[in-house]
Design a protein around this motif. Structure first.
Motif, PDB file in Angstrom:
ATOM      1  N   ARG A 195       0.634  -1.375   0.261  1.00 35.96           N
ATOM      2  CA  ARG A 195       0.005  -0.157   0.068  1.00 35.96           C
ATOM      3  C   ARG A 195       0.695   0.900   0.231  1.00 35.96           C
ATOM      4  N   ASN A 292      -4.267  -3.180  -5.432  1.00 38.17           N
ATOM      5  CA  ASN A 292      -5.369  -3.434  -4.833  1.00 38.17           C
ATOM      6  C   ASN A 292      -4.676  -2.948  -3.410  1.00 38.17           C
ATOM      7  N   SER A 295      -5.784   0.928  -2.331  1.00 38.60           N
ATOM      8  CA  SER A 295      -6.593   0.877  -3.309  1.00 38.60           C
ATOM      9  C   SER A 295      -7.460   0.726  -2.376  1.00 38.60           C
ATOM     10  N   ASP A 296      -8.567   1.364  -1.807  1.00 40.63           N
ATOM     11  CA  ASP A 296      -9.458   1.434  -0.880  1.00 40.63           C
ATOM     12  C   ASP A 296     -11.385   1.021  -1.324  1.00 40.63           C
ATOM     13  N   ALA A 314      -9.977  -8.019  -5.420  1.00 38.61           N
ATOM     14  CA  ALA A 314      -9.871  -7.373  -4.421  1.00 38.61           C
ATOM     15  C   ALA A 314     -10.357  -7.496  -3.592  1.00 38.61           C
ATOM     16  N   LYS A 319     -10.934  -5.865   0.022  1.00 34.81           N
ATOM     17  CA  LYS A 319     -11.201  -4.450  -0.029  1.00 34.81           C
ATOM     18  C   LYS A 319     -12.453  -4.515  -0.614  1.00 34.81           C
ATOM     19  N   ARG A 363     -15.968   0.566   4.673  1.00 32.35           N
ATOM     20  CA  ARG A 363     -15.470   0.531   3.866  1.00 32.35           C
ATOM     21  C   ARG A 363     -14.279  -1.062   4.373  1.00 32.35           C
ATOM     22  N   ASP A 364     -14.574  -0.504   5.880  1.00 28.85           N
ATOM     23  CA  ASP A 364     -12.842  -1.778   6.541  1.00 28.85           C
ATOM     24  C   ASP A 364     -13.785  -3.011   7.251  1.00 28.85           C
ATOM     25  N   GLY A 367     -14.848  -4.760   3.825  1.00 26.06           N
ATOM     26  CA  GLY A 367     -13.827  -5.831   3.000  1.00 26.06           C
ATOM     27  C   GLY A 367     -13.011  -7.147   3.800  1.00 26.06           C
TER      28      GLY A 367
END
Length: 399
Positions: A195, A292, A295-296, A314, A319, A363-364, A367
């Motif tokens: 990252r 990946n 990315s978020d 992903a 993600k 998101r977390d 993911g």
């Protein structure tokens, strides 16, 4: 020892090559596999490295290309027919449309007809590709090919339902659902380091949300919807900090750039270094694990899909994903749990995309849910085991 002849459309970047590679490499040693492949289009990324890295030998079929050309296709058919005659396989297993047509015909109409003929649908060309008349012709051809096949492999429950009930290509007892499988380990390894590497190279700020879409730049992938959604996202008040990456190449590169020019969005071509732009084109990349990690959000805007590899990779990278609700996508993404499914409109897409851009905690959470799901369901170990079981069952029946 049973002999398998595995025939693949072409060695371009995507799920079919990976499927062929893992099956050829990791099947039980009681099976001996030979691989035939067609030629990729000039704008497509080559996936030869996948087979080369796994030390899998393969041969190209002269004159087998994605586009329809009756003269070339006949030559390719005769070549495959001769290979079947010489190799005398017990199983011919074809992958994707062109290989499925020429390979199954060459196997069935052969003095050395194999005991088993199998075809895997990695997607289909019945929605979004051709005119209604051409689609009817292709459906008639596929129904005939299914009748001369011992078995059909669908890569998702949704795809089986389409093949059996929507398109009526084959009866349910002939269609076996075997999900794709991948080597997902590299998408979990050294994520923080990757990252940092990616975001440092592109001068991405810590509070910038990176949205990435990966795939061929072709009409069926519907990148125009992605661009329209980004334009609407940029107009949000207060402004949101985001950057988009378009990974891949294809015949629509210039038309997509022309479309971006009609918006407020800025862009960076492949050979440029304007990394402050809203949208950065990268062309084909082998280091998808690095992209990946940096990315978020992973996006998909396709009009039609089988099982989207880019989304699975992903998710393995932890993600969150957002996609149009087409084909087998809903078998991978659980809406509201590991990502969002949307209608094929920019309004629907941007409504849910905005939620993800604004909410890191969401998101977390999604993911993490997605990673757990794909690791449990899309390993190549499972793929190999299920294909071996199917081969064993079909050969036993024939014997």
């Amino acid at each position: 020892m049973s002999k398998i002849l595995r025939i693949l459309n072409r060695l371009n970047v995507g799920g079919p090559t990976l499927n062929v590679a893992y099956l050829s490499k990791y099947l039980n040693k009681k099976y001996h596999t030979e691989v035939l492949a067609g030629h990729k289009e000039p704008f497509e990324g080559s996936s030869e490295y996948v087979l080369n890295d796994l030390s899998i030998p393969y041969k190209f079929v002269p004159d087998m290309y994605r586009s329809i050309d009756l003269k070339r296709d006949y030559k390719a058919f005769k070549y495959i027919q001769n290979e079947v005659l010489k190799y005398k396989p017990d199983i011919v297993h074809t992958h994707a449309a062109k290989a499925g047509v020429l390979g199954r015909l060459a196997a069935y109409h052969n003095r050395n007809r194999p005991k088993v003929i199998i075809h895997t649908y990695h997607g289909n060309v019945f929605d979004g590709y051709f005119s209604p008349l051409k689609t009817k012709i292709f459906l008639a051809i596929e129904r005939y090919l299914a009748s001369i096949s011992t078995a059909i492999v669908a890569i998702s429950d949704q795809q089986k339902n389409d093949l059996v009930n929507k398109y009526k290509i084959a009866p349910a007892d002939k269609v076996h659902v075997i999900r794709l499988g991948f080597d997902l380990d590299r998408f979990s390894q050294n994520s923080d380091e990757k990252r940092q590497q990616f975001r440092s190279f592109y001068n991405i700020q810590e509070d910038e949300v990176v949205i990435t879409i990966t795939g061929r730049l072709t009409a069926i992938k519907n990148h125009c919807l992605f661009i329209e959604a980004l334009q609407m996202l940029k107009q949000q008040k207060p402004k949101l900090k985001f950057k988009a990456f378009i990974v891949g190449d294809g015949e629509l590169m210039e038309p997509l750039i022309d479309k971006i020019k009609q918006t407020e969005l800025s862009f960076c071509r492949v050979a440029d270094s304007n990394y402050l732009a809203d949208i950065i084109f990268t062309s084909w990349r082998k280091d998808i694990d690095v992209i990946n990690s940096g990315s978020d959000i992973a996006a998909l805007t396709s009009l039609n899909e089988g099982t989207p590899v880019s989304i699975i990779e992903a998710m393995a990278s932890k993600k969150v994903v957002i996609s149009t609700n087409v084909g087998g996508v809903k078998d991978v993404i659980k809406d509201g749990y590991s990502g969002f499914l949307c209608e094929q409109t920019p309004e629907s897409f941007v409504f849910k995309l905005k939620k993800l851009v604004e909410d890191k905690e969401l998101r977390d959470k999604m993911g993490a849910n997605g990673k757990k799901f794909v690791i449990e369901n899309y390993s190549y170990f499972r793929l190999v085991q299920e294909i071996e079981s199917l081969y064993s069952f079909l050969l036993k029946e024939k014997n």
